[in-house]
Structure formats: C-alpha cells, structure tokens
Design a protein around this motif. Structure first.
Motif, short mmCIF file in Angstrom:
data_model
loop_
_atom_site.label_atom_id
_atom_site.label_comp_id
_atom_site.label_asym_id
_atom_site.label_seq_id
_atom_site.Cartn_x
_atom_site.Cartn_y
_atom_site.Cartn_z
N GLY A 96 -77.19 -4.83 -1.37
CA GLY A 96 -78.34 -5.33 -0.63
C GLY A 96 -79.67 -5.12 -1.33
O GLY A 96 -80.73 -5.28 -0.73
N ILE A 97 -79.62 -4.79 -2.64
CA ILE A 97 -80.85 -4.58 -3.41
C ILE A 97 -81.27 -5.92 -4.01
O ILE A 97 -80.51 -6.56 -4.73
N MET A 98 -82.49 -6.35 -3.67
CA MET A 98 -82.92 -7.69 -4.04
C MET A 98 -83.90 -7.73 -5.21
O MET A 98 -84.17 -8.79 -5.76
N ARG A 99 -84.47 -6.59 -5.57
CA ARG A 99 -85.39 -6.57 -6.71
C ARG A 99 -84.93 -5.51 -7.70
O ARG A 99 -84.42 -4.46 -7.31
N THR A 100 -85.16 -5.80 -8.98
CA THR A 100 -84.84 -4.81 -9.99
C THR A 100 -85.85 -4.93 -11.15
O THR A 100 -86.78 -5.74 -11.07
N SER A 101 -85.65 -4.11 -12.17
CA SER A 101 -86.58 -4.08 -13.30
C SER A 101 -85.79 -3.91 -14.58
O SER A 101 -84.62 -3.53 -14.55
#
Lengths: 211, 211
Positions: free
Chosen positions: A25-30
């Motif tokens: 459910g993680i929608m942003r990353t780097s």
C-alpha cells in the motif's frame, strides 16, 4: 545510449521492489529507498532510469504505480509472450506446473525428443515431439525455456532457431551458439555457485560493487 | 582494481569453454578463439583476464590446462565448498539428486520447515529441521541453496545468516536483505525472462553488447 547489461538486471529488481511496495500500500518512493532495498546507491538508481527517460520529480520522488508501469513498458512486460518448454524432464515438468509466470508470459507448448513422453498430458497441454516445432513456433511462441541435458542443448537450440524462435532461456550449463537475431539468457546455477565462490573469497570486491 | 560483476560471469564462461576445449583434446587457444566461443571480443577476453594478472604469451596465446587452472584458482574453485539445500520441495529435491556439482561443491545438508519431510532420506543424507542449522553450518557448510517459496525466503535467509552461512544461492524470486558479510547470488529465471523480453525488443542494444 549504451545501457549496461547489469542495468537491465537492476531494472528487474526495481520493478520487483515496486510491486512489493504497492502490495504493502506504499504509493510513493525515492531513489534512496529503492537503492536501499535493491542494495545499490541512490545515484545508481537514478542513473539506471536516466537511460530511458526522465522519471520522478525532484524532491518528491516517484509514484509507485507510475514507475512500475514505466518499468514494465521498458522491459516489454506490458505485452504477452508465448513460451514453450523444450525438454520435459524433471526441470521442464516442474516449470510446466509453476504457477508464477504472471500475465506477461504464457506457456503455449511442451516438447521432448523422447517418444515415450510425447502425448503425455501436462498442465495446459500435452507433450509434443520436437519435430512439431516448425509448425508450432511461428506467430505463437517467441521464447523457449530450454531444459534439456547439457549435451543435447546445442542441437535443441538449432531446432528452435530453425523454427523461428526469438529468444531462449537456457537452463543447460552450455554456451549456446545462435545467430545474433536470437536472444539468449542463461539461467545457470552452476555459474551462480562459481560467482558466489569468488564473492565469498573477495569481500572487499563485494563492498566496492555495493558502491 | 574495480572488477565489474559481468567480468566474473565471463570468467565462468571462459572456464567452461576451456573445459570443453580440453575434453576435445585442444591444448592451445587464443583470446580470439575464446572471444568467438564466448560471443565477446578478443579485447574483452584480454581485459577480463588482465584484472587478475598476466596470462598467455603474445603471439602464442594460452595453454588450455594452465589457463583453466588459473581461472579455477581466481574463482576459488580449487577448494571444496560445503553446500546445504534449504527447502526440500520440488526444486530442492531435484537439486539433491543433481549429479553435476563437480568436485568444488559438496552437498552436506538438507533442511525443511515441514515436520512431515524431516527424517526423509535423500541422496547423500536425510532431511533435517531448519532448527538444526546453527549446529550444522559452522565449520561445515559455507553456501546454502535457498529453494523455499518467495514468501518464506527472507525468514529462511535470516536463519542461515544467524547460523553463520557465508553465501546464499537464492532461487526464490525475492530480493534478500542480508548483512554485507554474506554474499548472495540470485538464480532467478523470472528475471531472466524479463531480460529476454527487453533483449528481444531491443536488437540494436544486443548488437552493442556484443561489442
């Protein structure tokens, strides 16, 4: 653009990580997070992606489903590839039963040289003789999983090439000779063991590799 | 010396080719011949070898058994590694029966979490519970072949690390997190399929890779 072969392998790793992040459910990353999870530097992540375009937003990072879709597109996983298994021994049979090919790859044929195996049902089909390859491959099968013994690998590869195969995933511990129009990837655990042996004996080299 | 990871993979390929040449009774070779058989340039062969020393004689080439021995030494294949199989499902069982590990690798343990499998005889031993790893690994097993399902891979890797394993050959389609002291090599046919997909769609890139 001269994209290193290792960069393509890393793209596959990034894609796998993005799929896991999305499942959580993680929608942003780097690039920092992707690098940490892939065990490379953030710079490496950005460099690998830069070969193919401009992704993400400075200071904001990447949207997980968007980057996932882009990577699937780059790798050609947004289409469906037809697969055949050539060599229905132990490994070939295990692959025929494997449930995890995903939507990009579809098993469409099973072949063996052994008349005793021909006609035997497998999940999704029946084992056919290798002589049927010229009829089965064109327009239907692009990639062969080559799971024959080492000493039969080159001959089977020749048959596949003559039938018009586009790529071979070679499980045999043999270096195949094919025309340059045909792509080959080796899945070779003995080579993996040899690389592991080198890596264990050269811990400093490993550290350098990690960036 | 910053040796690229791909160079190590090529050394393994050169070694395999040298073994085949020796079997055919061919005692001398050249960077040109090795390159042709490995599908890289002669320059690439010389460069890969130059990381480790000076081999061969200008204008004369390489003595096959000598270069073979040198490559085995570089890769650490002149010693015997103890192996364990962790995960005695279909793939693990097939590996336990595999006759081609050669003299550098010896299967010394077979482990599973399933009590129904523990105690079952396999070629060369009997299946033990993973709880036995801390007793079995030290001084005896350096490398684990990890053949558990994807979702069990990280937990099994953690057990192996705690038991003192030095390297993991990971067959699960998962990115393992391990301390940097532990070497990991992935044998991942799904990643191989994804690289093949890219290679088929990018024939020009393939040509560049071939030198």
């Amino acid at each position: 653009m001269k994209v290193p072969s290792a960069a393509i392998s890393r793209l596959v790793t990034y894609l796998r990580i993005l799929e896991e992040l999305e499942q959580e459910g993680i929608m942003r990353t780097s690039s920092e997070q992707l690098g940490e999870l892939a065990q490379v530097t953030a710079f490496q992540v950005r460099k690998d992606l830069s070969y193919f375009g401009s992704y993400g937003t400075r200071g904001v990072g990447y949207t997980v489903p968007v980057l996932k879709r882009e990577l699937r597109h780059i790798l050609g996983l947004n289409r469906r590839w037809g697969l055949a298994i050539v060599g229905m021994g132990r490994l070939g049979s295990a692959l025929a039963d494997y449930p995890g090919f995903g939507e990009s790859f579809e098993l469409r044929g099973f072949f063996d040289v052994d008349p005793a195996k021909v006609g035997r049902p497998v999940r999704g089909g029946v084992i056919e003789p290798v002589e049927a390859l010229p009829q089965r491959v064109p327009g239907r099968i692009e990639i062969a999983l080559l799971t024959v013994p080492r000493e039969a690998a080159q001959e089977a590869a020749d048959l596949l090439v003559a039938a018009g195969i586009k790529g071979i995933l070679n499980f045999a511990p043999a270096v195949l000779e094919v025309p340059k129009e045909v792509a080959v990837e080796n899945v070779d655990f003995l080579a993996g063991l040899a690389r592991l042996s080198f890596a264990i004996l050269n811990p400093k080299w490993r550290e350098e590799m990690m960036g």
